[in-house]
Design a protein around this motif. Structure first.
Motif, short mmCIF file in Angstrom:
data_model
loop_
_atom_site.label_atom_id
_atom_site.label_comp_id
_atom_site.label_asym_id
_atom_site.label_seq_id
_atom_site.Cartn_x
_atom_site.Cartn_y
_atom_site.Cartn_z
N LYS A 59 -2.64 -3.26 -13.29
CA LYS A 59 -2.90 -2.63 -12.00
C LYS A 59 -2.63 -3.64 -10.91
O LYS A 59 -3.08 -4.77 -10.97
CB LYS A 59 -4.36 -2.16 -11.95
CG LYS A 59 -4.66 -1.30 -10.73
CD LYS A 59 -6.10 -0.83 -10.74
CE LYS A 59 -6.23 0.24 -11.77
NZ LYS A 59 -7.54 0.90 -11.73
N SER A 60 -1.90 -3.21 -9.90
CA SER A 60 -1.61 -4.09 -8.78
C SER A 60 -2.74 -4.01 -7.76
O SER A 60 -3.62 -3.15 -7.84
CB SER A 60 -0.28 -3.70 -8.13
OG SER A 60 -0.37 -2.41 -7.56
N ASP A 85 -2.59 -2.95 -4.84
CA ASP A 85 -2.56 -1.67 -4.14
C ASP A 85 -2.88 -0.49 -5.05
O ASP A 85 -2.62 0.65 -4.73
CB ASP A 85 -1.23 -1.47 -3.41
CG ASP A 85 -0.03 -1.52 -4.34
OD1 ASP A 85 -0.20 -1.73 -5.56
OD2 ASP A 85 1.10 -1.35 -3.84
N LYS A 123 -1.70 0.56 -7.96
CA LYS A 123 -0.67 1.23 -8.74
C LYS A 123 -0.61 0.59 -10.12
O LYS A 123 -0.88 -0.59 -10.28
CB LYS A 123 0.69 1.11 -8.06
CG LYS A 123 0.78 1.85 -6.74
CD LYS A 123 2.15 1.70 -6.13
CE LYS A 123 2.20 2.39 -4.78
NZ LYS A 123 3.47 2.12 -4.09
N TYR A 150 1.60 -0.50 -13.48
CA TYR A 150 2.93 -0.88 -13.93
C TYR A 150 2.84 -1.24 -15.40
O TYR A 150 1.87 -1.85 -15.84
CB TYR A 150 3.45 -2.08 -13.14
CG TYR A 150 3.68 -1.80 -11.68
CD1 TYR A 150 4.93 -1.43 -11.21
CD2 TYR A 150 2.63 -1.91 -10.76
CE1 TYR A 150 5.13 -1.17 -9.87
CE2 TYR A 150 2.83 -1.66 -9.42
CZ TYR A 150 4.08 -1.28 -8.99
OH TYR A 150 4.28 -1.03 -7.66
N ASN A 198 12.82 -5.11 -5.98
CA ASN A 198 11.43 -5.29 -6.42
C ASN A 198 11.11 -6.76 -6.64
O ASN A 198 11.74 -7.41 -7.48
CB ASN A 198 11.18 -4.54 -7.73
CG ASN A 198 11.06 -3.05 -7.53
OD1 ASN A 198 10.56 -2.59 -6.52
ND2 ASN A 198 11.53 -2.29 -8.49
N PHE A 222 7.64 -8.91 -7.46
CA PHE A 222 6.23 -8.82 -7.81
C PHE A 222 5.60 -10.20 -7.77
O PHE A 222 6.15 -11.15 -8.33
CB PHE A 222 6.07 -8.23 -9.22
CG PHE A 222 6.67 -6.86 -9.35
CD1 PHE A 222 6.02 -5.75 -8.85
CD2 PHE A 222 7.88 -6.69 -9.99
CE1 PHE A 222 6.57 -4.49 -8.97
CE2 PHE A 222 8.45 -5.44 -10.13
CZ PHE A 222 7.79 -4.33 -9.61
N GLN A 268 3.73 -6.90 2.16
CA GLN A 268 4.77 -6.02 1.62
C GLN A 268 5.10 -6.28 0.15
O GLN A 268 6.01 -5.66 -0.38
CB GLN A 268 6.05 -6.16 2.45
CG GLN A 268 5.85 -5.81 3.90
CD GLN A 268 7.07 -6.13 4.72
OE1 GLN A 268 8.08 -6.57 4.20
NE2 GLN A 268 6.99 -5.89 6.00
N THR A 289 4.04 -6.51 -3.96
CA THR A 289 3.12 -6.02 -4.98
C THR A 289 2.48 -7.21 -5.67
O THR A 289 3.18 -8.11 -6.13
CB THR A 289 3.87 -5.14 -6.00
OG1 THR A 289 4.45 -4.04 -5.31
CG2 THR A 289 2.93 -4.63 -7.08
N PHE A 300 -0.12 -8.77 -8.61
CA PHE A 300 -0.92 -8.66 -9.83
C PHE A 300 -1.89 -9.83 -9.83
O PHE A 300 -1.48 -10.98 -9.66
CB PHE A 300 -0.03 -8.71 -11.07
CG PHE A 300 0.94 -7.56 -11.15
CD1 PHE A 300 0.49 -6.28 -11.41
CD2 PHE A 300 2.29 -7.76 -10.94
CE1 PHE A 300 1.38 -5.22 -11.47
CE2 PHE A 300 3.18 -6.71 -11.01
CZ PHE A 300 2.72 -5.42 -11.26
#
Length: 166
Positions: free
Chosen positions: A29-30, A32, A34, A36, A85, A87, A110, A112, A114
């Protein structure tokens, strides 16, 4: 009898390695919120994102990294200019609030992020380990093709993104 035991252990080890190398991956889970899925195939040396061979980058940081704030600014500029992308993996966040505070302090808006320890371990193991930060690893169709260690200038990262996208 001893030879049979050695053969049995060897077969068990090979079987275990096969299943580890071909797992369905790990869900992370990030910041934000979401989810992955990353799956690493050790035989092919591929890191898949959501079960697909995608192009992406992983940027590894720690909270006490002195140049990470500068690297984050560069990465955010790249995201503004390119649809790619990237991360961020924070290796030493204590919990969700700790990760949020770090992201706010560093101006990470901006990218993502983890922050879970299992995400940091899994993703760093997939690129052969992290021995200093920042580290940025680029993946092309799931295979790592470049790894930059230390503060990396905009134009070098930009050239890598352009190369991968073409």
């Amino acid at each position: 009898m001893g030879k049979f035991k050695i053969q049995a252990y060897f077969i068990a080890l090979i079987t275990a390695l096969f299943f580890i190398a071909c797992s369905d991956g790990e869900n992370f889970k990030s910041l934000d919120n979401k989810n992955y899925n990353f799956s690493y195939n050790g035989f092919e040396k591929k890191l898949k994102l959501n079960q697909q061979d995608q192009n992406f980058a992983l940027a590894f940081f720690t909270k006490d990294c002195g140049v990470c704030k500068d690297q984050i600014k560069i990465l955010q500029q790249l995201i503004q200019n390119y649809n790619f992308n990237i991360f961020v993996v924070l290796g030493d966040a204590k919990n969700l609030n700790d990760a949020k505070n770090w992201a706010k302090e560093k101006g990470l808006t901006q990218l993502t992020l983890f922050y879970e320890k299992n995400a940091a371990k899994y993703l760093s193991d997939s690129i052969g380990g992290i021995y200093g930060v920042p580290v940025i690893s680029f993946f092309e169709s799931g295979k790592m093709n470049k790894k930059f260690i230390g503060l990396t200038p905009y134009h070098i990262l930009e050239n890598e993104i352009k190369r991968i996208k073409n």
